[in-house]
Design a protein around this motif. Structure first.
Motif, PDB file in Angstrom:
ATOM      1  N   GLN A  32       0.831  -1.210   0.000  1.00 33.90           N
ATOM      2  CA  GLN A  32       0.000   0.000   0.000  1.00 33.90           C
ATOM      3  C   GLN A  32       0.862   1.255   0.000  1.00 33.90           C
ATOM      4  N   LYS A  33       1.931   1.243   0.757  1.00 36.11           N
ATOM      5  CA  LYS A  33       2.834   2.391   0.815  1.00 36.11           C
ATOM      6  C   LYS A  33       3.470   2.624  -0.556  1.00 36.11           C
ATOM      7  N   THR A  83       3.718   5.628  -5.586  1.00 34.27           N
ATOM      8  CA  THR A  83       3.658   5.601  -7.039  1.00 34.27           C
ATOM      9  C   THR A  83       2.557   6.504  -7.561  1.00 34.27           C
ATOM     10  N   THR A  84       1.378   6.451  -6.926  1.00 31.33           N
ATOM     11  CA  THR A  84       0.256   7.288  -7.400  1.00 31.33           C
ATOM     12  C   THR A  84       0.489   8.745  -7.096  1.00 31.33           C
ATOM     13  N   GLU A  85       1.186   9.078  -6.041  1.00 31.23           N
ATOM     14  CA  GLU A  85       1.490  10.478  -5.719  1.00 31.23           C
ATOM     15  C   GLU A  85       2.500  11.035  -6.706  1.00 31.23           C
ATOM     16  N   GLU A  86       3.439  10.192  -7.165  1.00 35.67           N
ATOM     17  CA  GLU A  86       4.418  10.636  -8.140  1.00 35.67           C
ATOM     18  C   GLU A  86       3.746  10.948  -9.474  1.00 35.67           C
TER      19      GLU A  86
END
Length: 159
Positions: free
Chosen positions: A148-149, A154-157
């Motif tokens: 999850q981390k 990855t999604t924040e990047e």
């Protein structure tokens, strides 16, 4: 004379002196079955279970019909937690003296202790299995948290 000194010392609770006297008596008369038993009693009084066992074992070989030697031999096995062997040895004592309440009572004590030992071993195995499962669950949880981390990073990047 050594045997008498040993018996007096045993009665006076001078166990080291008693052991020495019975040992001396046995050096003079290696076939002294009673001295073997008395030596075993003195060693037993010192809670020297292994050596008292040897004395009683010698006595049972010296006089295989001496029920007291068999009873005491069984007791030393019991104190060493050799419960199955103790039961067999108490049974031998009972075959020689069917009226021995000491042997009959201690057979039951040994059987109870064996049952407790078995229950404790089963409980230990259950606890070990529960611990193993808990550790597996913890490892799965940590792995999921790491996934999850990583996904979150990855999604924040990407944003």
């Amino acid at each position: 004379a050594d045997n008498m000194v040993g018996r007096a010392a045993l009665g006076a609770r001078q166990y080291d002196k008693a052991v020495a006297a019975f040992t001396a008596a046995l050096k003079k008369n290696p076939d002294g079955c009673n001295a073997m038993v008395n030596q075993g009693k003195a060693l037993m009084s010192k809670e020297d279970w292994a050596n008292s066992f040897r004395s009683f074992d010698n006595a049972t070989r010296c006089d295989p019909k001496m029920s007291m030697a068999w009873e005491n031999k069984a007791y030393t096995l019991q104190k060493q937690e050799k419960l199955e062997e103790a039961i067999q040895t108490y049974d031998k004592a009972l075959s020689l003296n069917p009226n021995s309440s000491f042997a009959a009572k201690n057979i039951e004590v040994c059987r109870t202790n064996l049952a407790v030992r078995k229950a404790n071993m089963e409980m230990d195995a259950t606890e070990a299995e529960q611990k193993r499962k808990a550790e597996e669950e913890e490892a799965r949880y940590k792995a999921e948290m790491e996934k999850q981390k990583a996904w979150k990073e990855t999604t924040e990047e990407d944003d």
